[in-house]
Design an enzyme around this catalytic site. Structure first.
Site, PDB file in Angstrom:
ATOM      1  N   THR A  41     -30.379  15.965 -25.946  1.00 18.24           N
ATOM      2  CA  THR A  41     -31.234  15.304 -26.788  1.00 18.24           C
ATOM      3  C   THR A  41     -31.166  13.895 -26.462  1.00 18.24           C
ATOM      4  O   THR A  41     -30.298  13.398 -26.215  1.00 18.24           O
ATOM      5  CB  THR A  41     -31.048  15.376 -28.496  1.00 18.24           C
ATOM      6  N   GLY A  67     -22.944  18.238 -34.144  1.00 16.31           N
ATOM      7  CA  GLY A  67     -22.519  18.431 -35.903  1.00 16.31           C
ATOM      8  C   GLY A  67     -23.383  19.038 -36.723  1.00 16.31           C
ATOM      9  O   GLY A  67     -24.226  19.762 -36.154  1.00 16.31           O
ATOM     10  N   ASP A  68     -23.151  18.785 -38.062  1.00 11.04           N
ATOM     11  CA  ASP A  68     -24.025  19.700 -38.995  1.00 11.04           C
ATOM     12  C   ASP A  68     -25.412  19.151 -38.744  1.00 11.04           C
ATOM     13  O   ASP A  68     -26.491  19.825 -38.862  1.00 11.04           O
ATOM     14  CB  ASP A  68     -23.472  19.711 -40.260  1.00 11.04           C
ATOM     15  N   GLY A  69     -25.822  17.831 -38.525  1.00 13.24           N
ATOM     16  CA  GLY A  69     -26.978  17.569 -38.354  1.00 13.24           C
ATOM     17  C   GLY A  69     -27.783  18.231 -37.121  1.00 13.24           C
ATOM     18  O   GLY A  69     -29.154  18.331 -37.198  1.00 13.24           O
ATOM     19  N   GLU A  73     -31.094  20.574 -37.404  1.00 16.61           N
ATOM     20  CA  GLU A  73     -32.475  20.309 -36.321  1.00 16.61           C
ATOM     21  C   GLU A  73     -32.763  21.621 -35.692  1.00 16.61           C
ATOM     22  O   GLU A  73     -34.057  22.016 -35.701  1.00 16.61           O
ATOM     23  CB  GLU A  73     -32.180  19.176 -35.479  1.00 16.61           C
ATOM     24  N   SER A  96     -18.174  15.352 -36.762  1.00 17.39           N
ATOM     25  CA  SER A  96     -17.199  14.805 -37.487  1.00 17.39           C
ATOM     26  C   SER A  96     -16.707  15.752 -38.480  1.00 17.39           C
ATOM     27  O   SER A  96     -15.767  15.920 -39.188  1.00 17.39           O
ATOM     28  CB  SER A  96     -17.531  13.314 -37.979  1.00 17.39           C
ATOM     29  N   LYS A 223     -22.376  33.366 -50.626  1.00 17.19           N
ATOM     30  CA  LYS A 223     -22.537  34.378 -49.530  1.00 17.19           C
ATOM     31  C   LYS A 223     -23.797  33.806 -48.699  1.00 17.19           C
ATOM     32  O   LYS A 223     -24.816  33.515 -49.334  1.00 17.19           O
ATOM     33  CB  LYS A 223     -22.696  35.862 -49.978  1.00 17.19           C
ATOM     34  N   ASP A 226     -26.810  37.041 -49.589  1.00 16.47           N
ATOM     35  CA  ASP A 226     -26.915  37.623 -50.832  1.00 16.47           C
ATOM     36  C   ASP A 226     -28.306  37.449 -51.259  1.00 16.47           C
ATOM     37  O   ASP A 226     -28.327  37.882 -52.722  1.00 16.47           O
ATOM     38  CB  ASP A 226     -25.646  37.383 -51.571  1.00 16.47           C
ATOM     39  N   GLU A 286     -28.338  15.934 -43.003  1.00 19.68           N
ATOM     40  CA  GLU A 286     -29.441  14.939 -42.603  1.00 19.68           C
ATOM     41  C   GLU A 286     -29.904  14.292 -44.057  1.00 19.68           C
ATOM     42  O   GLU A 286     -30.060  15.099 -45.044  1.00 19.68           O
ATOM     43  CB  GLU A 286     -30.672  15.828 -42.210  1.00 19.68           C
TER      44      GLU A 286
END
Length: 319
Positions: A41, A67-69, A73, A96, A223, A226, A286
């Protein structure tokens, strides 16, 4: 589909493109005969665009390296692809916090994480769709782990990136302690099922997964498959004398405590108080601000490469 037909698209956060361990891992997998396409990116939105092009590139799995961001995306890009053609998702955690990868039990080092991504079996999980009012328009986005609103989102969005890198998940706790002295209430009305509740909240958490903000477990019974959204409401407090009770309830997550309420729903809508500022939200890393938003479960919408013994899958419930 046999292993020989698998083809992997790695979408790497540009800040991690030069990671030596990741480069070595990719080279090792290619030498072993694993077909890998790499895209890095440059700016916001690239990861979603690359993921949306996965089918045209011939990929059967898309591996989010970041990361989670970055994972968020990539999920949003994959959700643009029709369900029957949608590639599976893998994760090589390079951020992080890495809340999703940590909670599902994925390796946290690039080499083992990539090896896992090309060897694990994909399991279907739910995706959460958020529809929000933004400047007179409807904005639709998706997430797979957690949205936090109010105090938790303020912490995540305001923690300096340099501090995140230095301290990892501990940065969130540090910033949280500092901000606790000057928090404000987040007021609004919540609707779910046949219920309506006016609330003055310290924290709202809407979990498909269990943790957010660098390891803070806010939806302990969640979960991924679920069909339910785990909802945590933490009511505001007015005196430090009330904190022990609040913290005690956060250890138990009662269905209806004095300060903490924990329940599940398939859909929930939040309308913030008219004269208040839009609530700060964090969707899988985000940052957003919305005056009104709805979340709903899209059942089993995405296949994810997960450990067979992942505790967030219903099949692995231990009775």
């Amino acid at each position: 589909m046999t292993d020989s037909q698998q083809r992997y698209l790695l979408i790497i956060n540009g800040k991690s493109a030069g990671n030596p361990a990741l480069r070595e891992a990719v080279e090792a997998q290619r030498k072993a005969g694993t077909p890998i396409i790499v895209r890095s990116t440059w700016e916001g939105g690239d990861a979603a665009e690359f993921a949306a092009q996965a089918v045209e590139l011939g990929a059967t799995s898309v591996v989010a390296c970041g990361g989670d961001g970055t994972v968020n995306e990539v999920v949003n890009g994959l959700m643009r692809i029709p369900h029957d053609h949608r590639p599976s998702l893998g994760v090589v955690p390079l951020g992080s916090a890495n809340d999703f990868a940590t909670s599902v039990g994925l390796p946290l080092e690039p080499g083992p994480a990539l090896a896992a991504a090309v060897s694990l079996t994909a399991a279907p999980i739910d995706v959460i769709r958020m529809t929000a009012d933004e400047e007179g328009q409807q904005a639709v986005s998706y997430y797979i782990n957690m949205t936090t609103g109010g105090f938790g989102a303020e912490i995540t969005s305001s923690t300096p990136k340099t501090l995140k890198r230095m301290l990892g998940g501990g940065a969130y706790s540090l910033m949280g302690a500092l901000k606790a002295w000057r928090h404000r209430s987040y007021r609004g009305t919540l609707h779910w099922g046949d219920h309506e509740q006016a609330a003055s909240l310290l924290l709202l958490a809407l979990g498909n997964g269990r943790q957010s903000g660098g390891g803070q477990v806010l939806a302990p019974r969640a979960k991924l498959d679920d069909g339910r959204l785990d909802v945590l409401l933490v009511k505001d407090f007015h005196s430090v004398m009330e904190l022990p009770t609040l913290l005690g309830e956060l250890q138990q997550f009662p269905a209806e405590g004095r300060y903490v309420r924990y329940f599940t729903a398939s859909q929930l809508t939040v309308t913030t108080r008219k004269d208040d500022e839009p609530w700060p939200l964090t969707l899988d890393g985000e940052a957003k601000r919305y005056e009104r938003f709805s979340v709903e479960v899209v059942p089993l919408a995405l296949k994810v490469l997960l450990p067979a013994d992942c505790t967030l899958l219903s099949a692995n419930d231990r009775h």
